[in-house]
Design a protein around this motif. Structure first.
Motif, PDB file in Angstrom:
ATOM      1  N   ASP A  50       1.331  -1.371   0.149  1.00  0.00           N
ATOM      2  CA  ASP A  50      -0.116  -0.173  -0.477  1.00  0.00           C
ATOM      3  C   ASP A  50       0.807   1.566  -0.084  1.00  0.00           C
ATOM      4  N   ARG A  52       0.583   4.142   0.609  1.00  0.00           N
ATOM      5  CA  ARG A  52      -0.014   5.448   1.459  1.00  0.00           C
ATOM      6  C   ARG A  52       0.531   5.305   3.113  1.00  0.00           C
ATOM      7  N   TRP A  66      -3.608   6.465  -5.299  1.00  0.00           N
ATOM      8  CA  TRP A  66      -4.169   5.503  -4.337  1.00  0.00           C
ATOM      9  C   TRP A  66      -5.397   5.363  -5.052  1.00  0.00           C
ATOM     10  N   SER A  69      -5.721   4.285  -8.750  1.00  0.00           N
ATOM     11  CA  SER A  69      -6.049   3.437  -8.519  1.00  0.00           C
ATOM     12  C   SER A  69      -7.268   3.248  -8.983  1.00  0.00           C
ATOM     13  N   TYR A  73      -9.279   0.982 -11.805  1.00  0.00           N
ATOM     14  CA  TYR A  73     -10.130   0.011 -11.831  1.00  0.00           C
ATOM     15  C   TYR A  73     -11.872   0.379 -12.506  1.00  0.00           C
ATOM     16  N   ALA A 139      -4.156  -0.433 -12.316  1.00  0.00           N
ATOM     17  CA  ALA A 139      -4.363  -0.314 -11.536  1.00  0.00           C
ATOM     18  C   ALA A 139      -3.813  -1.204 -10.078  1.00  0.00           C
ATOM     19  N   ARG A 140      -3.763  -1.997 -10.451  1.00  0.00           N
ATOM     20  CA  ARG A 140      -2.720  -2.891  -9.797  1.00  0.00           C
ATOM     21  C   ARG A 140      -1.772  -2.405  -9.031  1.00  0.00           C
ATOM     22  N   ARG A 143      -1.407   0.742  -7.270  1.00  0.00           N
ATOM     23  CA  ARG A 143      -1.468   0.810  -5.533  1.00  0.00           C
ATOM     24  C   ARG A 143      -0.332   0.247  -5.455  1.00  0.00           C
ATOM     25  N   ARG A 144       0.628  -0.612  -6.115  1.00  0.00           N
ATOM     26  CA  ARG A 144       1.881  -1.756  -5.631  1.00  0.00           C
ATOM     27  C   ARG A 144       3.029  -0.757  -5.835  1.00  0.00           C
TER      28      ARG A 144
END
Length: 190
Positions: A50, A52, A66, A69, A73, A139-140, A143-144
């Motif tokens: 994450d 964040r 965030w 992402s 999605y 998106a993944r 996020r990573r």
């Protein structure tokens, strides 16, 4: 008696004088304490992917990644109906191919027309599914904080989907072009 438009019947207790000590009534202690207790007990390294919780990112950069992402999605979900449209065209082509020439009142269409419809439909379906897959993987990856090149390619492809995709692609270029975000992507690649 309670009036529909008037003040509530009964005494109005100010928040400071509430016997339960909060403004939410007797269940307020659970309402207010549950989210803090649930999230406070989970250590930040529980979600290692994450952004964040990455100390190298500013809160603004982490929140932007965030949100991007989440929007990717959403774009992946919105591009799936394109694949269904291709399936519809392929179905029309299959029906045209399977129908006998006697089923038409006037002259039947050329025999290759059904095949053309099927190929166009399959092409649209493949493009729609590929687009959805690229958006989902982007998106993944956002996020990573991984696969920088894929995120850039997804941003470029998203610019073709006017108007929402264009805005999403431009904001993706802006956010992942920041030096701090780029450094986090490079550090997580290794």
């Amino acid at each position: 008696m309670c009036s529909q438009f008037g003040p509530p019947a009964g005494p109005v207790i100010p928040p400071g004088e509430n016997p339960q000590g909060n403004q939410w009534g007797p269940w307020g202690q659970y309402w207010q304490a549950a989210p803090r207790a649930a999230w406070a007990s989970i250590p930040p390294d529980y979600w290692p992917n994450d952004p964040r919780h990455d100390p190298r990112l500013s809160p603004r950069d982490a929140e932007h990644l965030w949100l991007l992402s989440i929007f990717y999605y959403i774009m992946a979900a919105l591009s799936l109906p394109t694949a269904l449209l291709g399936l519809f065209y392929a179905g029309i082509g299959a029906i045209l191919t399977a129908m006998p020439a006697q089923a038409f009142e006037s002259e039947p269409p050329p025999p290759f027309m059904g095949t053309v419809f099927m190929l166009v439909g399959l092409g649209i379906m493949i493009i729609g599914l590929t687009w959805a897959l690229i958006d989902f993987l982007a998106a993944r990856s956002l996020r990573r904080c991984r696969r920088y090149a894929l995120c850039m390619i997804a941003a470029a492809i998203s610019c073709l989907a006017v108007p929402m995709g264009t805005v999403l692609g431009i904001f993706t270029f802006i956010v992942i072009g920041r030096p701090t975000v780029k450094a986090v992507f490079e550090a997580r690649q290794a």
